[in-house]
Design an enzyme around this catalytic site. Structure first.
Site, PDB file in Angstrom:
ATOM      1  N   LYS A   9      99.161  81.941 -30.118  1.00 20.47           N
ATOM      2  CA  LYS A   9     100.261  82.626 -30.792  1.00 20.47           C
ATOM      3  C   LYS A   9     100.035  82.669 -32.315  1.00 20.47           C
ATOM      4  CE  LYS A   9     103.791  81.631 -27.274  1.00 20.47           C
ATOM      5  NZ  LYS A   9     105.155  81.072 -27.034  1.00 20.47           N
ATOM      6  N   TYR A  49     107.811  89.767 -22.713  1.00 20.27           N
ATOM      7  CA  TYR A  49     108.866  88.753 -22.589  1.00 20.27           C
ATOM      8  C   TYR A  49     110.163  89.318 -22.010  1.00 20.27           C
ATOM      9  CZ  TYR A  49     106.264  85.026 -24.972  1.00 20.27           C
ATOM     10  OH  TYR A  49     105.345  84.040 -25.305  1.00 20.27           O
ATOM     11  N   ASN A 112     105.252  77.430 -30.687  1.00 17.39           N
ATOM     12  CA  ASN A 112     104.623  76.452 -29.785  1.00 17.39           C
ATOM     13  C   ASN A 112     103.191  76.813 -29.412  1.00 17.39           C
ATOM     14  OD1 ASN A 112     105.220  78.545 -28.151  1.00 17.39           O
ATOM     15  ND2 ASN A 112     106.427  77.388 -26.667  1.00 17.39           N
ATOM     16  N   HIS A 115     100.654  80.745 -25.238  1.00 17.32           N
ATOM     17  CA  HIS A 115     101.280  81.279 -24.018  1.00 17.32           C
ATOM     18  C   HIS A 115     100.268  81.189 -22.893  1.00 17.32           C
ATOM     19  CE1 HIS A 115     103.258  83.940 -21.154  1.00 17.32           C
ATOM     20  NE2 HIS A 115     102.064  84.485 -20.970  1.00 17.32           N
ATOM     21  N   GLU A 126     100.295  90.359 -16.755  1.00 18.42           N
ATOM     22  CA  GLU A 126     100.049  90.136 -18.175  1.00 18.42           C
ATOM     23  C   GLU A 126      98.619  90.509 -18.571  1.00 18.42           C
ATOM     24  OE1 GLU A 126     101.295  86.048 -18.670  1.00 18.42           O
ATOM     25  OE2 GLU A 126     103.411  86.572 -18.397  1.00 18.42           O
TER      26      GLU A 126
HETATM   27  P1  IDP Z   1     106.737  78.838 -21.657  1.00 16.83           P
HETATM   28  O1  IDP Z   1     106.066  79.524 -22.822  1.00 16.83           O
HETATM   29  O2  IDP Z   1     106.473  77.363 -21.654  1.00 16.83           O
HETATM   30  O3  IDP Z   1     106.472  79.500 -20.332  1.00 16.83           O
HETATM   31  P2  IDP Z   1     109.395  80.053 -21.554  1.00 16.83           P
HETATM   32  O4  IDP Z   1     110.629  79.346 -21.119  1.00 16.83           O
HETATM   33  O5  IDP Z   1     108.828  81.101 -20.644  1.00 16.83           O
HETATM   34  O6  IDP Z   1     108.319  78.939 -21.933  1.00 16.83           O
HETATM   35  O7  IDP Z   1     109.734  80.719 -22.972  1.00 16.83           O
HETATM   36  C1  IDP Z   1     108.872  81.667 -23.548  1.00 16.83           C
HETATM   37  C2  IDP Z   1     108.738  81.353 -25.025  1.00 16.83           C
HETATM   38  O8  IDP Z   1     110.001  81.545 -25.663  1.00 16.83           O
HETATM   39  C3  IDP Z   1     108.377  79.909 -25.349  1.00 16.83           C
HETATM   40  O9  IDP Z   1     106.985  79.672 -25.268  1.00 16.83           O
HETATM   41  C4  IDP Z   1     108.898  79.760 -26.762  1.00 16.83           C
HETATM   42  O10 IDP Z   1     108.012  80.360 -27.709  1.00 16.83           O
HETATM   43  C5  IDP Z   1     110.154  80.594 -26.705  1.00 16.83           C
HETATM   44  N1  IDP Z   1     111.344  79.791 -26.388  1.00 16.83           N
HETATM   45  C6  IDP Z   1     111.722  79.308 -25.184  1.00 16.83           C
HETATM   46  N2  IDP Z   1     112.869  78.626 -25.253  1.00 16.83           N
HETATM   47  C7  IDP Z   1     113.248  78.669 -26.546  1.00 16.83           C
HETATM   48  C8  IDP Z   1     114.374  78.141 -27.276  1.00 16.83           C
HETATM   49  O11 IDP Z   1     115.272  77.494 -26.728  1.00 16.83           O
HETATM   50  N3  IDP Z   1     114.392  78.391 -28.615  1.00 16.83           N
HETATM   51  C9  IDP Z   1     113.428  79.111 -29.261  1.00 16.83           C
HETATM   52  N4  IDP Z   1     112.368  79.630 -28.611  1.00 16.83           N
HETATM   53  C10 IDP Z   1     112.268  79.414 -27.282  1.00 16.83           C
HETATM   54 MG    MG Z   2     107.098  81.362 -19.543  1.00 15.73          MG
END
Ligand code: IDP
Ligand code: MG
Length: 155
Positions: A9, A49, A112, A115, A126
């Site tokens: 990312k 997304y 984070n 992805h 994807e």
């Molecule tokens: P993942 O990336 O671990 O699969 P997902 O729940 O699919 O997690 O969420 C997609 C992305 O959305 C996350 O990687 C993160 O960047 C962002 N995200 C998820 N939950 C939150 C939140 O509560 N606050 C801010 N960003 C979030």
């Molecule tokens: Mg996810």
């Protein structure tokens, strides 16, 4: 054999972590079959997304993912989807386990670093979103016999 979509990312690229993150997958014994530096267009981030469209964080997530270049990877191996998810760690860097990419390199809950597709259906969808036909290469991987159990049959 599975192929999964991994994205380093914008925060990973800006923080100079491309090499260290890609090395994790190579070190594990996975094959890189696609890789490019690209800036994600808004429409592609929204589609990628779209499952999170109703979530409060969705607008910020789309802004973040389109704010700066990313590195998109196709990563191949036996059970690659689950292995990569495990290597990424929990979604939030603040509670991801040490030893995982998110756990070792980040503390943020939204920035984070990485992805990874979470199922075979998501991986197919994807990979098609991020790679044009011909951009994922089926190349002859010289270390495959020494990386996978198939090698044991020789002895
Ligand atoms: P993942 O990336 O671990 O699969 P997902 O729940 O699919 O997690 O969420 C997609 C992305 O959305 C996350 O990687 C993160 O960047 C962002 N995200 C998820 N939950 C939150 C939140 O509560 N606050 C801010 N960003 C979030
Ligand atoms: Mg996810």
């Amino acid at each position: 054999m599975e192929t999964t979509l991994i994205i380093v990312k914008p925060d990973g690229v800006q923080r100079g972590l491309i090499g260290r993150i890609v090395s994790r997958f190579e070190d594990k014994g996975l094959q890189i079959t696609g890789m490019k530096l690209t800036k994600i267009p808004m429409s592609l981030a929204e589609t990628h997304y779209e499952a999170h469209k109703a979530k409060k964080f969705y607008p910020g997530l789309v802004r973040f993912m389109t704010s700066s270049p990313v590195v998109v990877l196709a990563v191949r191996g036996i059970n690659a989807i689950a292995i990569c998810r495990k290597m990424m760690g929990a979604t939030f860097g603040s509670n991801a386990e040490p030893g995982t990419i998110r756990g070792d390199f980040g503390v943020s809950n939204s920035f984070n670093l990485i992805h990874g597709s979470d199922s075979p259906e998501a991986a197919k969808r994807e990979l098609e979103l991020f790679f044009a036909p011909g951009e994922v290469l089926a190349w002859d991987w010289c270390s495959i016999g020494w990386t996978y159990d198939a090698a044991e049959e020789k002895f």
